[in-house]
Design an enzyme around this catalytic site. Structure first.
Site, PDB file in Angstrom:
ATOM      1  N   LYS A 111       0.815  -1.220   0.000  1.00  0.00           N
ATOM      2  CA  LYS A 111       0.000   0.000   0.000  1.00  0.00           C
ATOM      3  C   LYS A 111       0.847   1.268   0.000  1.00  0.00           C
ATOM      4  CE  LYS A 111      -4.188  -2.130   1.636  1.00  0.00           C
ATOM      5  NZ  LYS A 111      -3.822  -3.538   1.892  1.00  0.00           N
TER       6      LYS A 111
HETATM    7  C1  LIG Z   1      -4.422  -4.572   1.351  1.00  0.00           C
HETATM    8  C2  LIG Z   1      -3.645  -5.844   1.256  1.00  0.00           C
HETATM    9  C3  LIG Z   1      -4.024  -6.874   0.373  1.00  0.00           C
HETATM   10  C4  LIG Z   1      -5.267  -6.805  -0.480  1.00  0.00           C
HETATM   11  O1  LIG Z   1      -5.179  -5.821  -1.474  1.00  0.00           O
HETATM   12  P1  LIG Z   1      -6.474  -5.359  -2.299  1.00  0.00           P
HETATM   13  O2  LIG Z   1      -6.047  -4.213  -3.127  1.00  0.00           O
HETATM   14  O3  LIG Z   1      -7.494  -4.976  -1.244  1.00  0.00           O
HETATM   15  O4  LIG Z   1      -6.922  -6.524  -3.099  1.00  0.00           O
HETATM   16  C5  LIG Z   1      -3.213  -8.008   0.286  1.00  0.00           C
HETATM   17  N1  LIG Z   1      -2.102  -8.124   1.050  1.00  0.00           N
HETATM   18  C6  LIG Z   1      -1.712  -7.160   1.912  1.00  0.00           C
HETATM   19  C7  LIG Z   1      -0.494  -7.363   2.722  1.00  0.00           C
HETATM   20  C8  LIG Z   1      -2.460  -5.984   2.050  1.00  0.00           C
HETATM   21  O5  LIG Z   1      -2.062  -5.023   2.912  1.00  0.00           O
END
Ligand SMILES: *Cc1c(COP(=O)(O)O)cnc(C)c1O
Length: 453
Positions: A111
């Site tokens: 993210k």
């Molecule tokens: C947010 C997250 C996901 C999922 O991502 P999306 O964009 O919601 O599909 C998967 N793995 C980790 C470590 C995350 O922080």
């Protein structure tokens, strides 16, 4: 470039306004009015670029209302806090098996790729408009930490992140509550994630309050997040060996469908990515959708991969818009059925590009161990879901969405090794400042009134 809503009842906006607005007023999500098409010559020209310059080359087609030199400075600044010069290293585990490591940013999860950019876009908006901005969000872990580190110490901004007290991992809490920054407020809510979420929803529904404090939501549906995430697919594609490049399936540990949507959008822009695997944990609404056509809400069962514990995939609506031939009336009808009945069955769902897999909690530690035994590689519990059902003959790129060091207990239980990371170690000696608060709109409202910029 202008941005339209998937529900067709919001006038098109420029990039900066669409980013600042988040959710469109008609309840839809913003998408570019048209998608640029990258030619083979342009793609070849991208090959020598470093990550930040590639990101700039991509984003300048979308952020057309920001002067180019300024955009370039924003993007470059956004990738200075990553611990690896490649930003997103592509690691080869075997002839046909690659891992794209997306966890070398400040909070050790993918993210950061989008939220570092978003934080700098917010900062610019404050400067250009001579206004302050108060960012508000609820989190079950990774999003809140990444959002906080995107806005850390930025003038003109404050960020309030509500999380369920005692229900995020101790390291995730430290990433939010040990920053020492005066503009960061970690709100430890006495309740569940859903309680925090619904309290914030009510505050956002109060237009007067929202306008008075120039509140902005940080969540996975922001347009800038999806666009910034397209870039690492392009980066990886440029780095794959020529003989597997156009054949490789990108395997994406999935929750809200934001990450995998970004890859699919890039494919729609003429980059010949072969396809995607939607890898879910035991909360498998998307696995059910892509294997049966039935999109139906289920109960959430907490798992070892908590950032994928979702009930509905909020970014799915963007994909839906394209799947129904870009017809906003159809999107509205389907979302209406989904919201009132809890489900929708697709009759002719195009599944050429997507495969799906589902990984239970019993399987996650087994996979972590087998990947470690086979390749000497440690995966976090989210990434482990991507290693389920790998087709041996087929080239695959598994997206590694978090560092194993964020989930030391699960890793230790699986392989007897406790992974560490220097940034997390440093947090352990920093003072923790959290604000305990009732999970009610009134309590959170009063806190914001007292601390907003
Ligand atoms: C947010 C997250 C996901 C999922 O991502 P999306 O964009 O919601 O599909 C998967 N793995 C980790 C470590 C995350 O922080």
């Amino acid at each position: 470039m202008r941005y339209i809503s998937t529900r067709g009842q919001t006038p098109p906006l420029g990039f900066s306004d669409a980013v600042a607005t988040g959710l469109a007023p008609d309840g839809g999500l913003f998408l570019p009015e048209s998608l640029p098409q990258f030619t083979a010559a342009e793609l070849a020209g991208f090959a020598p670029l470093g990550y930040a310059d590639l990101c700039y080359e991509f984003m300048r087609r979308f952020a057309t209302d920001i002067p180019e030199a300024e955009l370039q400075a924003i993007i470059r600044a956004s990738y200075t806090r990553f611990s690896r010069p490649e930003i997103a290293p592509l690691v080869r585990l075997a002839d046909n098996l690659f891992v794209l490591e997306l966890f070398h940013g400040p909070t050790l999860a993918f993210k950061d790729f989008a939220l570092q950019v978003l934080g700098n876009l917010y900062e610019r908006q404050c400067r250009v408009r001579g206004e302050t901005i108060n960012v508000l969000g609820a989190t079950s872990g990774d999003t809140g930490a990444a959002a906080i580190h995107g806005l850390l110490g930025k003038p003109g901004t404050a960020i309030f992140i509500a999380y369920p007290d005692g229900r995020v991992s101790p390291l995730q809490e430290r990433q939010m509550a040990c920053t020492g920054a005066a503009n960061v407020f970690a709100l430890a809510v006495d309740g569940t994630f859903d309680d925090a979420q619904s309290a914030l929803k009510e505050l956002f529904g109060d237009q007067a309050f929202r306008t008075r404090h120039r509140l902005s939501a940080v969540n996975s549906i922001n347009l800038a997040r999806v666009l910034a995430q397209c870039v690492y697919y392009l980066w990886a594609w440029l780095r794959l060996p020529a003989q597997v490049r156009n054949d490789a399936e990108f395997v994406v540990p999935t929750g809200n469908f934001g990450n995998v949507l970004a890859g699919w959008l890039l494919q729609q822009m003429g980059v010949p990515l072969r396809g995607f695997r939607v890898a879910t944990n035991q909360n498998d609404i998307l696995h059910r959708l892509f294997t049966t056509g039935d999109y139906r809400v289920g109960a959430v069962t907490p798992s070892f991969a908590p950032s994928m514990d979702i009930q509905v995939a909020s970014n799915f609506e963007r994909f839906l818009y394209y799947s129904v031939g870009r017809d906003p009336a159809k999107v509205r009808a389907i979302m209406e059925t989904f919201n009132t009945t809890g489900g929708y069955r697709f009759e002719h769902f195009n599944r050429d590009t997507f495969t799906a897999s589902r990984c239970t909690d019993a399987e996650i530690p087994v996979i972590i161990k087998s990947v470690h035994d086979q390749y000497g590689y440690i995966t976090d519990p989210h990434t482990a879901c991507g290693f389920k059902d790998l087709a041996p003959g087929r080239p695959s790129v598994v997206l590694a969405t978090a560092s194993p060091a964020k989930f030391p207990d699960t890793i230790r239980a699986a392989i007897g090794i406790e992974p560490t990371d220097p940034s997390l170690e440093a947090l352990k000696s920093r003072p923790l400042v959290k604000h305990k608060i009732a999970a009610t709109p009134a309590a959170i409202r009063a806190f914001i009134e007292a601390h907003a910029v």
